[in-house]
Design an enzyme around this catalytic site. Structure first.
Site, mmCIF file in Angstrom:
data_model
loop_
_atom_site.group_PDB
_atom_site.id
_atom_site.type_symbol
_atom_site.label_atom_id
_atom_site.label_comp_id
_atom_site.label_asym_id
_atom_site.label_seq_id
_atom_site.Cartn_x
_atom_site.Cartn_y
_atom_site.Cartn_z
ATOM 1 N N LEU A 165 0.834 -1.203 0.000
ATOM 2 C CA LEU A 165 0.000 0.000 0.000
ATOM 3 C C LEU A 165 0.865 1.248 0.000
ATOM 4 O O LEU A 165 0.461 2.299 -0.461
ATOM 5 C CB LEU A 165 -0.904 0.015 1.232
ATOM 6 C CG LEU A 165 -1.978 -1.065 1.289
ATOM 7 C CD1 LEU A 165 -2.642 -1.082 2.652
ATOM 8 C CD2 LEU A 165 -3.017 -0.829 0.208
ATOM 9 N N ASP A 197 5.910 13.242 12.624
ATOM 10 C CA ASP A 197 5.994 13.054 11.179
ATOM 11 C C ASP A 197 4.642 13.338 10.525
ATOM 12 O O ASP A 197 4.136 12.543 9.744
ATOM 13 C CB ASP A 197 6.481 11.640 10.861
ATOM 14 C CG ASP A 197 6.963 11.520 9.421
ATOM 15 O OD1 ASP A 197 7.229 12.565 8.796
ATOM 16 O OD2 ASP A 197 7.050 10.383 8.921
#
Ligand SMILES: *[C@@H]1O[C@H](CO)[C@@H](O)[C@H](O)[C@H]1NC(C)=O
Ligand SMILES: *[C@@H]1O[C@H](CO)[C@@H](O)[C@H](O)[C@H]1NC(C)=O
Ligand SMILES: *[C@@H]1O[C@H](CO)[C@@H](O)[C@H](O)[C@H]1NC(C)=O
Ligand SMILES: *[C@@H]1O[C@H](CO)[C@@H](O)[C@H](O)[C@H]1NC(C)=O
Ligand SMILES: *[C@@H]1O[C@H](CO)[C@@H](O)[C@H](O)[C@H]1NC(C)=O
Ligand SMILES: *[C@@H]1O[C@H](CO)[C@@H](O)[C@H](O)[C@H]1NC(C)=O
Ligand SMILES: *[C@@H]1O[C@H](CO)[C@@H](O)[C@H](O)[C@H]1NC(C)=O
Ligand SMILES: *[C@@H]1O[C@H](CO)[C@@H](O)[C@H](O)[C@H]1NC(C)=O
Length: 808
Positions: free
Chosen positions: A511, A627
């Protein structure tokens, strides 16, 4: 007319019998015994009690036990047995009755002998036995239900019932332990137990003496090493420790839920829920995951090897010179009997014939056996081997950095480590064998080599095939499936690696690839999952589990839910709910056919802010995401944003910062503190969020090259925003593909917030909570100053190129 009397009596009894079995009863009384295939059923129909023979027709079992099982689960699941070590053997027809002394007893009808009894001190003459709604079989006074003389909860077998206590009654000295069964057929106690120490620590033990898995410390809600306890695994788990008692127990939040927890025949603790829909058990928790981590699972003189077969099937082999002691038990998954010597040791009995002196067979790349004796006197390998030879009970020695170690009698807990090449320490175990064994091997060396390679003689090979078949059958029960039911009821599932590999078709459908590992799509029981294979997690199991634990309890509508994990050997995987829609970067920048309208964008902005605010403040210890970028914001089917990859700093430890500093693609979202090297706070997420917010507004990457026309940074989008805000003209900033269909008040708000978020000084940035309030219009923000970094870029004379951002 004695005959008539008998016939009449027979009719009455038959009548009583049919009456009894049509309306299942829950009581045994002096006048109502339980015999044959009759059963007691608790008043809520959840539990049943009766005589049964485990196994099926093809397994010709002649032993029956008095047991309790889940009445509504078609796969017989024994929860308790009365006479596990003293079965009723065919053709006896047993009867459960109240005996003359008031105790509950199993009576052998033929011989009138008592096979089992509760052996309690009865002080009334009116005792009855009742199967309660919680599965507890109690012997009590029929006139006073609180006068309890005996209860099955005090004598558990391999299952911990909801509401039962495991541990000590310090006053009476009663210790309630959960003890594994010998195998699926034989209900005698096995070698493994789950016990609570008098000082309150929980352990899995071998032979009640050797601990091999600790519960970790109790932190008020769960034991530290078992994060899966949270959620359905063991709902409402409590631990009580005081002067009178030391025990743990759990209660079900929903009494109709069928939860099974205890210790399996392989010595592993587990917890599972019966799923009505799929008619199968969902296992939430299993420890240890790897068979070879269960102490002496293969018995004496064996090698345990989890890696031998990719399906994790035949994991026990006899050492060279030994063969399976009880093949029948092995077939039934009980390998604890281990192996026995093919040829007895000569043990110095033929001193005059050196060719008959016992020899040593070297074994490499193994975990050394349990219980070594250190021999200080021996200072060389030769001396060490002589010490061993001189004592008949010595069965092996090893000479290494720690000097000479010898072992007496049975060798337990030997495990095959990875291949020899990776095993630097090169410890060799020398196993003592009769000379004949090794002569055989020298004569037909090639044959033996193959034998060693497969790890089995033809006999055991046959066994292995048999075990393979048996394990296939068991396999279904062992696989963990994701919950398909209500969202909030999920616990953290410990998955086996092979199940995840199967679910992801050997990690074939990728993915995405992040900085810490790749994400693969998988399918478990018709529900889709996303499996993240961590590259950089080199933490030990203990720490990893602890961190997974702390992350698993974090649940919020705007955070991607952690479903489970896998921690086996060097493998560290995280299993998440699967998000069917695109990630924000794809939806915003890449998918040509999708244009997110303004309302959706604004809702996404609020959702992400809420998720971050929750991470920063609402969960127990503050989590900094570190992040935040569009790639880590996933959208569900209705475009509700969910933040992915939170908690990676915890899971990866030091590896995380290394990954962060070598990350080039996401540098555009990193706050200046990252670069200056000062301690980062949750304000780094605020900065990154601001950068993302600019992109949500513009529909373009801030750092895209269109934003740096020929080195002219006045087009750097955040810069444009800051300026246009001052000019009062924000409409022109919005993604052109929205064709002006926007809410200008919201656009201005978003622009202001974004500018505040990317202030160089972290103290100037708002908190995520303030961001949420501002987006919701509850908090009014001042006009933001131009961020200094931007000042430097646009106003400064330094030649700054787009690569500046890439190289930061
Ligand atoms: C058994 O359950 C029924 C309701 O299902 C209740 O009316 C009855 O009182 C219960 N009997 C006992 C002995 O608890
Ligand atoms: C009975 O058990 C054996 C071995 O455990 C298995 O092979 C067989 O399929 C079972 N039969 C049925 C009817 O469940
Ligand atoms: C029963 O009573 C006797 C004598 O009082 C005592 O020694 C014994 O331990 C008691 N047994 C149980 C199971 O309580
Ligand atoms: C049980 O004991 C009481 C006295 O303690 C006595 O009155 C009664 O008759 C006894 N019942 C039976 C069935 O033996
Ligand atoms: C019932 O038994 C309990 C416990 O032995 C006792 O405390 C209580 O007094 C008894 N009640 C009656 C009515 O006898
Ligand atoms: C288990 O422990 C008992 C004593 O605690 C000991 O006598 C027995 O030999 C042990 N069993 C094995 C297989 O070592
Ligand atoms: C959890 O169990 C404790 C003690 O068994 C009980 O006091 C508490 O009410 C239970 N909480 C829930 C939510 O069931
Ligand atoms: C052999 O070793 C055992 C275990 O250490 C010890 O008890 C025994 O005395 C030794 N026998 C001889 C002959 O040294």
């Amino acid at each position: 007319m004695p005959l008539l009397r008998h016939v009449l009596l027979g009719i009455v009894l038959l009548f009583l019998h049919t009456l009894a079995s049509s309306a299942a009863k829950d009581t045994v009384s002096p006048s109502q015994a339980l015999a044959g295939s009759n059963r007691l059923v608790s008043n809520n129909s959840k539990f049943a009690l009766g005589f049964l023979k485990p196994g099926n027709e093809s397994y010709n079992n002649h032993n029956s036990f008095l047991g309790i099982w889940f009445n509504k689960v078609p796969k017989l699941t024994l929860l308790w047995t009365a006479n596990g070590d003293n079965p009723v053997v065919d053709p006896t027809s047993p009867e459960l009755t109240i005996s003359g002394d008031g105790n509950l007893a199993i009576l052998d009808h033929a011989t009138k002998s008592i096979i089992w009894s509760t052996r309690a001190n009865i002080t009334t003459n009116d005792t009855i036995a009742v199967l309660l709604n919680n599965g507890n079989l109690v012997l009590r006074s029929s006139s006073n239900s609180s006068k309890i003389f005996w209860q099955s909860f005090d004598y558990p077998t391999d299952t911990l019932f909801a509401g039962a206590k495991i541990g000590w009654d310090k006053v009476t000295g009663l210790n309630r332990r959960i003890v594994s069964r010998k195998n699926s057929i034989d209900q005698a106690p096995g070698m493994y137990s789950l016990e609570v120490g008098l000082n309150g620590d929980g352990h899995l033990l071998w032979n009640s003496t050797v601990p091999y898995k600790s519960s970790g410390d109790w932190n008020g809600r769960y034991f530290g090493l078992a994060p899966e306890m949270i959620g359905v695994a063991l709902p409402n788990f409590t631990f009580v420790y005081n002067d009178q008692e030391a025990y743990f127990t759990y209660t079900l939040r929903d009494d109709t839920a069928i939860v099974h927890t205890g210790i399996d025949v392989f010595g592993r603790g587990f917890a599972g829920t019966w799923l009505e829909g799929s008619q199968d058990w969902l296992i939430h928790y299993r420890q240890p995951i790897v068979h070879c981590d269960v102490f002496a699972i293969c018995g004496p003189f064996t090698i345990c090897d989890d890696k031998k077969d990719p399906n994790n099937n035949p994991f026990c082999d006899c050492m060279k010179g030994f063969s399976v002691k009880s093949p029948k038990d092995w077939e039934l998954d009980d390998r604890t009997g281990g192996c026995m010597r093919n040829t007895p040791l000569s043990c110095g009995s033929s001193k005059d014939r050196t060719d008959l002196t016992d020899r040593f067979y070297p074994m490499q790349s193994i975990r050394l056996p349990h219980n070594a004796e250190n021999v200080q006197a021996a200072t060389s390998g030769d001396q060490c081997s002589q010490v061993c030879l001189s004592n008949c009970s010595c069965t092996a020695y090893s000479y290494g950095e720690d000097g000479c170690s010898i072992w007496h009698d049975e060798l337990y807990n030997v495990k095959q480590l990875l291949d020899a090449a990776s095993d630097g320490n090169g410890v060799v175990l020398y196993v003592r064998l009769a000379a004949k064994e090794l002569q055989n091997s020298e004569r037909k060396k090639s044959g033996i080599l193959i034998g060693v390679a497969i790890g089995a003689s033809t006999g055991t090979l046959f066994l292995i095939i048999l075990l393979l078949i048996l394990w296939r059958i068991k396999g279904k029960w062992i696989i963990a499936h994701p919950l398909e039911k209500s969202e909030d009821s999920i616990g953290i599932i410990a998955f086996r690696h092979i199940d995840l590999r199967r679910a992801t078709k050997n990690f074939s459908e990728k993915l995405g690839g992040g900085s810490f590992g790749s994400v693969f799509k998988g399918n478990l029981n018709d529900s889709t999952i996303a499996v993240k294979r961590l590259d950089g997690a080199h933490q030990g199991e203990k720490q990893f589990r602890a961190e997974v634990n702390s992350i698993g309890i974090i649940q919020h509508i705007n955070l991607v839910k952690l479903v489970g994990f896998c921690c086996e050997g060097d493998n560290r995987l995280l299993v998440y709910e699967y998000m069917p829609n695109c990630s924000l970067d794809v939806c915003l920048f890449k998918a040509n056919d999708i244009v997110l309208d303004w309302t959706t964008r604004y809702q996404i902005a609020i959702g992400v802010a809420r998720g971050l605010a929750y991470l920063h403040t609402s969960c127990r210890d503050c989590i900094i995401h570190c992040d935040i970028k569009p790639e880590n914001i996933l959208l569900d089917a209705s475009y509700v944003p969910k933040i992915a990859d939170f908690g990676m700093a915890k899971i990866l430890g030091r590896e995380f910062s290394r990954a962060m500093t070598t990350m080039r693609g996401t540098i555009g979202y990193l706050a200046p503190e990252w670069i200056s090297g000062t301690v980062v706070t949750s304000k780094v997420d605020v900065y990154s969020y601001g950068m993302v917010l600019f992109e949500i507004i513009s529909g373009r990457r801030n750092s895209s090259h269109e934003n740096f026309r020929d080195g002219d940074f006045s087009f750097f989008f955040p810069m444009q925003v800051a300026r246009k805000l001052l000019d009062g003209d924000v409409g022109s900033l919005v993604d052109a593909s929205l064709k002006g269909d926007v809410n200008l008040v919201e656009v201005e708000r978003a622009c202001k917030i974004a500018c505040w978020c990317i202030q160089d000084n972290e103290f100037d940035r708002p908190t995520m909570g303030e961001v949420v309030q501002s987006l919701e219009g509850l908090l009014e923000l001042d006009m933001p100053p131009l961020p200094r970094l931007l000042n430097a870029i646009t106003g400064g004379s330094h030649p700054v190129t787009p690569q500046y951002f890439d190289s930061l």
